[in-house]
Scaffold this motif. Sequence first.
Motif, short mmCIF file in Angstrom:
data_model
loop_
_atom_site.label_atom_id
_atom_site.label_comp_id
_atom_site.label_asym_id
_atom_site.label_seq_id
_atom_site.Cartn_x
_atom_site.Cartn_y
_atom_site.Cartn_z
N ALA A 25 27.32 23.32 44.59
CA ALA A 25 28.43 22.37 44.65
C ALA A 25 29.73 23.09 44.98
N ALA A 26 29.93 24.27 44.42
CA ALA A 26 31.14 25.03 44.71
C ALA A 26 31.19 25.45 46.18
N LEU A 27 30.04 25.82 46.74
CA LEU A 27 30.00 26.24 48.13
C LEU A 27 30.13 25.07 49.10
N GLU A 28 29.66 23.89 48.70
CA GLU A 28 29.72 22.73 49.58
C GLU A 28 31.15 22.29 49.84
N ASN A 29 32.04 22.52 48.90
CA ASN A 29 33.41 22.05 49.03
C ASN A 29 34.36 23.09 49.62
N VAL A 30 33.83 24.19 50.09
CA VAL A 30 34.67 25.23 50.67
C VAL A 30 34.93 24.89 52.13
#
Length: 76
Positions: free
Chosen positions: A25-30
């Motif tokens: 989830a953290a990587l998807e929003n980068v």
Amino acid sequence: MFEKNERMSIEESEDYGRLTDARNAALENVEVQEEVVVTPVDQIPPPLSEEEIKRRVGEGNYTNVHRNDGLNSVNS
């Protein structure tokens, strides 16, 4: 984290899944902003002439591309 033959308990498996989901989830929003390179119009080279293309690719290759008599082999 675990040895090759070790097995996770249900709780460990759930924790691992939550950690993986949080990381994803953290990587998807980068958002990565791409650098835009603008070439000035006076630095754009003129299009290649047919003779220059033949010289660069070889006359046989040039002729084969323009014949349209069948599909080329993917593995050639």
